[in-house]
Design a protein around this motif. Structure first.
Motif, PDB file in Angstrom:
ATOM      1  N   ALA A  97     -22.276  28.913 -27.958  1.00 43.98           N
ATOM      2  CA  ALA A  97     -23.537  28.334 -27.490  1.00 43.98           C
ATOM      3  C   ALA A  97     -23.264  27.463 -26.271  1.00 43.98           C
ATOM      4  O   ALA A  97     -22.114  27.187 -25.935  1.00 43.98           O
ATOM      5  CB  ALA A  97     -24.158  27.481 -28.590  1.00 43.98           C
ATOM      6  N   GLU A  98     -24.377  27.008 -25.693  1.00 42.88           N
ATOM      7  CA  GLU A  98     -24.277  26.025 -24.626  1.00 42.88           C
ATOM      8  C   GLU A  98     -23.782  24.716 -25.223  1.00 42.88           C
ATOM      9  O   GLU A  98     -24.132  24.397 -26.367  1.00 42.88           O
ATOM     10  CB  GLU A  98     -25.696  25.801 -24.094  1.00 42.88           C
ATOM     11  CG  GLU A  98     -25.780  25.464 -22.652  1.00 42.88           C
ATOM     12  CD  GLU A  98     -27.213  25.649 -22.169  1.00 42.88           C
ATOM     13  OE1 GLU A  98     -28.095  24.897 -22.636  1.00 42.88           O
ATOM     14  OE2 GLU A  98     -27.443  26.552 -21.340  1.00 42.88           O
ATOM     15  N   SER A  99     -23.002  23.971 -24.471  1.00 37.77           N
ATOM     16  CA  SER A  99     -22.550  22.666 -24.960  1.00 37.77           C
ATOM     17  C   SER A  99     -23.764  21.743 -25.111  1.00 37.77           C
ATOM     18  O   SER A  99     -24.658  21.756 -24.267  1.00 37.77           O
ATOM     19  CB  SER A  99     -21.553  22.085 -23.964  1.00 37.77           C
ATOM     20  OG  SER A  99     -21.532  20.692 -24.067  1.00 37.77           O
ATOM     21  N   LYS A 100     -23.775  20.957 -26.204  1.00 37.94           N
ATOM     22  CA  LYS A 100     -24.927  20.063 -26.424  1.00 37.94           C
ATOM     23  C   LYS A 100     -24.978  18.975 -25.353  1.00 37.94           C
ATOM     24  O   LYS A 100     -26.028  18.485 -25.009  1.00 37.94           O
ATOM     25  CB  LYS A 100     -24.818  19.413 -27.813  1.00 37.94           C
ATOM     26  CG  LYS A 100     -25.364  20.296 -28.912  1.00 37.94           C
ATOM     27  CD  LYS A 100     -25.404  19.545 -30.237  1.00 37.94           C
ATOM     28  CE  LYS A 100     -25.568  20.536 -31.366  1.00 37.94           C
ATOM     29  NZ  LYS A 100     -24.852  20.165 -32.566  1.00 37.94           N
ATOM     30  N   LYS A 101     -23.790  18.612 -24.865  1.00 36.39           N
ATOM     31  CA  LYS A 101     -23.735  17.486 -23.918  1.00 36.39           C
ATOM     32  C   LYS A 101     -24.088  17.890 -22.494  1.00 36.39           C
ATOM     33  O   LYS A 101     -24.569  17.074 -21.729  1.00 36.39           O
ATOM     34  CB  LYS A 101     -22.324  16.878 -23.921  1.00 36.39           C
ATOM     35  CG  LYS A 101     -22.044  16.040 -25.157  1.00 36.39           C
ATOM     36  CD  LYS A 101     -20.780  15.236 -24.988  1.00 36.39           C
ATOM     37  CE  LYS A 101     -20.396  14.579 -26.299  1.00 36.39           C
ATOM     38  NZ  LYS A 101     -18.969  14.565 -26.502  1.00 36.39           N
ATOM     39  N   ASN A 102     -23.797  19.151 -22.132  1.00 37.10           N
ATOM     40  CA  ASN A 102     -23.993  19.545 -20.745  1.00 37.10           C
ATOM     41  C   ASN A 102     -24.386  21.023 -20.682  1.00 37.10           C
ATOM     42  O   ASN A 102     -23.598  21.889 -21.067  1.00 37.10           O
ATOM     43  CB  ASN A 102     -22.674  19.291 -19.986  1.00 37.10           C
ATOM     44  CG  ASN A 102     -22.815  19.580 -18.503  1.00 37.10           C
ATOM     45  OD1 ASN A 102     -23.780  20.209 -18.062  1.00 37.10           O
ATOM     46  ND2 ASN A 102     -21.843  19.118 -17.730  1.00 37.10           N
ATOM     47  N   SER A 103     -25.586  21.270 -20.156  1.00 39.56           N
ATOM     48  CA  SER A 103     -26.077  22.656 -20.162  1.00 39.56           C
ATOM     49  C   SER A 103     -25.316  23.546 -19.166  1.00 39.56           C
ATOM     50  O   SER A 103     -25.516  24.757 -19.139  1.00 39.56           O
ATOM     51  CB  SER A 103     -27.574  22.683 -19.871  1.00 39.56           C
ATOM     52  OG  SER A 103     -27.779  22.145 -18.585  1.00 39.56           O
ATOM     53  N   ASN A 104     -24.446  22.937 -18.355  1.00 35.47           N
ATOM     54  CA  ASN A 104     -23.616  23.748 -17.450  1.00 35.47           C
ATOM     55  C   ASN A 104     -22.346  24.230 -18.126  1.00 35.47           C
ATOM     56  O   ASN A 104     -21.550  24.948 -17.524  1.00 35.47           O
ATOM     57  CB  ASN A 104     -23.216  22.928 -16.207  1.00 35.47           C
ATOM     58  CG  ASN A 104     -24.432  22.598 -15.377  1.00 35.47           C
ATOM     59  OD1 ASN A 104     -25.325  23.438 -15.247  1.00 35.47           O
ATOM     60  ND2 ASN A 104     -24.487  21.388 -14.853  1.00 35.47           N
ATOM     61  N   ASP A 105     -22.129  23.780 -19.365  1.00 34.98           N
ATOM     62  CA  ASP A 105     -20.886  24.134 -20.075  1.00 34.98           C
ATOM     63  C   ASP A 105     -21.162  25.065 -21.257  1.00 34.98           C
ATOM     64  O   ASP A 105     -22.211  24.981 -21.904  1.00 34.98           O
ATOM     65  CB  ASP A 105     -20.210  22.862 -20.639  1.00 34.98           C
ATOM     66  CG  ASP A 105     -19.624  21.990 -19.535  1.00 34.98           C
ATOM     67  OD1 ASP A 105     -19.512  22.476 -18.384  1.00 34.98           O
ATOM     68  OD2 ASP A 105     -19.294  20.833 -19.838  1.00 34.98           O
ATOM     69  N   TRP A 106     -20.170  25.905 -21.557  1.00 42.80           N
ATOM     70  CA  TRP A 106     -20.179  26.694 -22.784  1.00 42.80           C
ATOM     71  C   TRP A 106     -19.323  25.993 -23.837  1.00 42.80           C
ATOM     72  O   TRP A 106     -18.394  25.245 -23.504  1.00 42.80           O
ATOM     73  CB  TRP A 106     -19.568  28.075 -22.573  1.00 42.80           C
ATOM     74  CG  TRP A 106     -20.381  29.077 -21.825  1.00 42.80           C
ATOM     75  CD1 TRP A 106     -20.001  29.732 -20.696  1.00 42.80           C
ATOM     76  CD2 TRP A 106     -21.680  29.584 -22.177  1.00 42.80           C
ATOM     77  NE1 TRP A 106     -20.981  30.616 -20.309  1.00 42.80           N
ATOM     78  CE2 TRP A 106     -22.027  30.543 -21.203  1.00 42.80           C
ATOM     79  CE3 TRP A 106     -22.578  29.307 -23.215  1.00 42.80           C
ATOM     80  CZ2 TRP A 106     -23.227  31.232 -21.233  1.00 42.80           C
ATOM     81  CZ3 TRP A 106     -23.782  29.994 -23.247  1.00 42.80           C
ATOM     82  CH2 TRP A 106     -24.099  30.942 -22.272  1.00 42.80           C
ATOM     83  N   LYS A 107     -19.626  26.325 -25.098  1.00 42.33           N
ATOM     84  CA  LYS A 107     -18.799  25.848 -26.210  1.00 42.33           C
ATOM     85  C   LYS A 107     -18.398  27.072 -27.040  1.00 42.33           C
ATOM     86  O   LYS A 107     -19.229  27.950 -27.289  1.00 42.33           O
ATOM     87  CB  LYS A 107     -19.642  24.907 -27.076  1.00 42.33           C
ATOM     88  CG  LYS A 107     -18.876  24.199 -28.152  1.00 42.33           C
ATOM     89  CD  LYS A 107     -19.831  23.416 -29.036  1.00 42.33           C
ATOM     90  CE  LYS A 107     -20.312  24.326 -30.140  1.00 42.33           C
ATOM     91  NZ  LYS A 107     -20.955  23.692 -31.250  1.00 42.33           N
ATOM     92  N   GLY A 108     -17.126  27.127 -27.419  1.00 40.35           N
ATOM     93  CA  GLY A 108     -16.690  28.235 -28.277  1.00 40.35           C
ATOM     94  C   GLY A 108     -15.432  27.839 -29.017  1.00 40.35           C
ATOM     95  O   GLY A 108     -15.006  26.687 -28.936  1.00 40.35           O
ATOM     96  N   ARG A 109     -14.863  28.775 -29.768  1.00 38.26           N
ATOM     97  CA  ARG A 109     -13.630  28.451 -30.491  1.00 38.26           C
ATOM     98  C   ARG A 109     -12.560  29.510 -30.248  1.00 38.26           C
ATOM     99  O   ARG A 109     -12.864  30.673 -29.999  1.00 38.26           O
ATOM    100  CB  ARG A 109     -13.921  28.309 -31.983  1.00 38.26           C
ATOM    101  CG  ARG A 109     -14.384  26.896 -32.332  1.00 38.26           C
ATOM    102  CD  ARG A 109     -14.766  26.744 -33.760  1.00 38.26           C
ATOM    103  NE  ARG A 109     -15.876  27.611 -34.069  1.00 38.26           N
ATOM    104  CZ  ARG A 109     -16.150  28.051 -35.277  1.00 38.26           C
ATOM    105  NH1 ARG A 109     -15.389  27.713 -36.302  1.00 38.26           N
ATOM    106  NH2 ARG A 109     -17.194  28.822 -35.494  1.00 38.26           N
ATOM    107  N   ASN A 110     -11.317  29.065 -30.368  1.00 35.37           N
ATOM    108  CA  ASN A 110     -10.204  30.010 -30.242  1.00 35.37           C
ATOM    109  C   ASN A 110      -9.805  30.491 -31.639  1.00 35.37           C
ATOM    110  O   ASN A 110     -10.413  30.097 -32.646  1.00 35.37           O
ATOM    111  CB  ASN A 110      -9.034  29.385 -29.465  1.00 35.37           C
ATOM    112  CG  ASN A 110      -8.372  28.237 -30.204  1.00 35.37           C
ATOM    113  OD1 ASN A 110      -8.718  27.938 -31.345  1.00 35.37           O
ATOM    114  ND2 ASN A 110      -7.408  27.587 -29.569  1.00 35.37           N
ATOM    115  N   THR A 111      -8.778  31.312 -31.703  1.00 33.42           N
ATOM    116  CA  THR A 111      -8.354  31.875 -32.983  1.00 33.42           C
ATOM    117  C   THR A 111      -7.983  30.781 -33.996  1.00 33.42           C
ATOM    118  O   THR A 111      -8.131  30.944 -35.204  1.00 33.42           O
ATOM    119  CB  THR A 111      -7.163  32.856 -32.752  1.00 33.42           C
ATOM    120  OG1 THR A 111      -6.814  33.469 -33.980  1.00 33.42           O
ATOM    121  CG2 THR A 111      -5.936  32.132 -32.178  1.00 33.42           C
TER     122      THR A 111
END
Ligand code: SAM
Ligand code: SF4
Ligand code: F3S
Length: 472
Positions: free
Chosen positions: A418-432
């Motif tokens: 998803a988009e980062s909650k703090k900054n709409s210019n950033d993505w948020k995800g997870r690694n393995t």
């Protein structure tokens, strides 16, 4: 269209997530609002409840003031968890006075633990329904609408809700939980779960694979297989026996684009077969949640965990031998009955040995009806429990920081959630390794559900900050 929200107030801080999804209000004349507390299993159950209610004319709403039915899916794991729920019920009580006909239902582990007593203690509650009785919700709601209070806390030996297609309540459209077992047969002496969730049963493998495949077809890219002890998963038919390792493999084979996670592993049961299956498939995430609870063999015995310090260490060694890069996380209980300072230090030293990437840490909370409550005195004063817990937290904070330092400069494949909650210019995800990465979107045109390579430039205790590495 209205938005729907399933709030997960996670007392255990496992799997907190809020995200709205849309539903057509015109289809439903009545609406329910649901809040979930506790572990991922409860969250997953709320999605089953939503499905049952949708089929019976109730749409979900994220606004409790709009609801005809308010449900609270509860947790009993520690006393504090129950107190939080009691407080929330007090708030709903005010709503109930203001809105004629509003029904309030308590679901989940606290409903199971307290049964009809809950109706006496919380006078404005209309429904009390245990985790195995959700199919009876529509009937009990109908009765409650005529003014009759309803209770169903029957536990089952075979209910898995395997035929019910969960309604994804707070979905990001990318990651989802899939239940594979219910209940627990391990009588850890501190734990209320075997009493609130009943005997362990494994869900039919075919229905698990069908659910995961359906999720993949709908665009989801990660499933987490859930159970209190996933390693004891076993589904037998006349012709075959499906073990957890088999199930893991079948799920991984749905598509190499579908990531597979699982939780929780039990140190007494995790097998080499599972570890080698993890190693064989790139899309099975290299991350194992392996709660140790204590690093001292005498305390582990009192806890009825059925393994020793040495056994646990041998499992850590085996994981590292087969998958050196695998991340390992854990749970701890500080100040269990009769724990000495020396025994507490064994917990600190097993943490140093295992170098956990992350941990859920608690101090012991005596639960009514458990083996520990019946057999042992809760004799460690609260200030000592809290001090020991703080020492555990301090060690873990350092270990997490040090582990994150090793990630600096690494390039990881990240699934964008998803988009980062703090900054709409950033993505948020997870690694393995289940670590959260935040990184600038740039002009690459990626979207949630895409895989992207990210280089780690900066680390905080909880998050890795990085930048996209363009694909050649
Ligand atoms: N099935 C998982 C296992 O065996 O590791 C644990 C599930 S339990 C829902 C989550 C965690 O809550 C446990 O691992 C334990 O650390 C903690 N917990 C359970 N009962 C507790 C109690 N009475 N007091 C404090 N923490 C408790
Ligand atoms: Fe509770 Fe032990 Fe079962 Fe985990 S394995 S749910 S701690 S009884
Ligand atoms: Fe709580 Fe029940 Fe889960 S007690 S931790 S909601 S199984």
């Amino acid at each position: 269209m209205i938005e729907v929200l399933n709030k997960v107030h996670d007392e255990t801080k496992q799997g907190e997530a809020f995200a709205p999804f849309a539903i057509d209000t015109n289809v439903y004349k009545k609406h329910f609002y649901i809040e979930s507390y506790g572990c991922a299993m409860n969250f997953s159950d709320s999605e089953i409840v939503a499905s049952i209610l949708n089929d019976n004319g109730f749409g979900a709403t994220k606004n409790h003031e709009e609801a005809d039915l308010i449900l609270i899916n509860t947790c009993s794991i520690r006393d504090k968890a129950e107190q939080v729920i009691r407080k929330r019920l007090t708030e709903f009580r005010i709503l109930k006075r203001e809105k004629k006909g509003l029904l309030i239902g308590v679901l989940g582990c606290m409903a199971e633990r307290l049964k009809a007593k809950l109706l006496e203690e919380e006078k404005l509650v209309d429904l009390v329904i245990g985790p195995d009785a959700y199919r009876s919700l529509p009937t009990l709601i109908e009765e409650a609408e005529t003014g009759q209070k309803g209770v169903n806390v029957l536990l089952s030996r075979d209910e898995t809700y395997g035929d019910i297609s969960p309604v994804r309540l707070n979905s990001n459209g990318v990651t989802a939980f899939v239940s594979i077992t219910r209940g627990c047969n391990n009588m850890c002496s501190f734990c209320v779960v075997p009493f609130t969730r009943g005997r362990e049963r494994s869900r039919e493998a075919k229905s698990i694979i069908a659910e995961a495949k359906d999720l993949f077809d709908k665009g989801y890219r990660e499933v987490t297989l859930l159970g209190q002890n996933v390693d004891s998963y076993k589904f037998e038919t006349e012709n075959e026996v499906v073990t957890f390792a088999n199930l893991l493999e079948l799920t991984a084979q749905i598509s190499s684009e579908l990531r597979v996670r699982f939780s929780t592993s039990h140190p007494k049961d995790i097998t080499d077969e599972v570890l080698f299956t993890m190693k064989k498939y790139d899309n099975i995430c290299k991350c194992i949640h392996l709660p140790v609870q204590s690093g001292n063999t005498r305390v582990l015995e009192l806890m009825n965990r059925t393994y020793t310090r040495e056994w646990y260490i041998s499992k850590i060694d085996r994981i590292r031998e087969i998958m050196p890069e695998c991340s390992i996380t854990s749970d701890f209980i500080a100040g269990f009955c009769t724990e000495t300072e020396e025994e507490h230090k064994d917990t600190l030293s097993i943490m140093e040995y295992s170098r956990f990437d992350y941990a859920y840490m608690y101090y012991y909370s005596e639960r009514p009806g458990t083996l520990a409550e019946r057999k042992y005195e809760d004799d460690i004063p609260e200030e000592i429990k809290k001090r020991r817990l703080q020492e555990i937290i301090d060690v873990q904070s350092r270990l997490s920081r040090e582990n994150n330092q090793h990630d600096l400069g690494q390039i990881y494949e990240v699934l964008i959630e998803a988009e980062s909650k703090k900054n709409s210019n950033d993505w948020k995800g997870r690694n393995t390794h289940n670590k959260v990465l935040v990184f600038s979107k740039g002009n690459y045109g990626y979207k949630a559900g895409d895989y992207v390579n990210v280089k780690v430039n900066r680390v905080t205790q909880g998050t890795l900050l990085g930048e996209i590495v363009p694909q050649p």
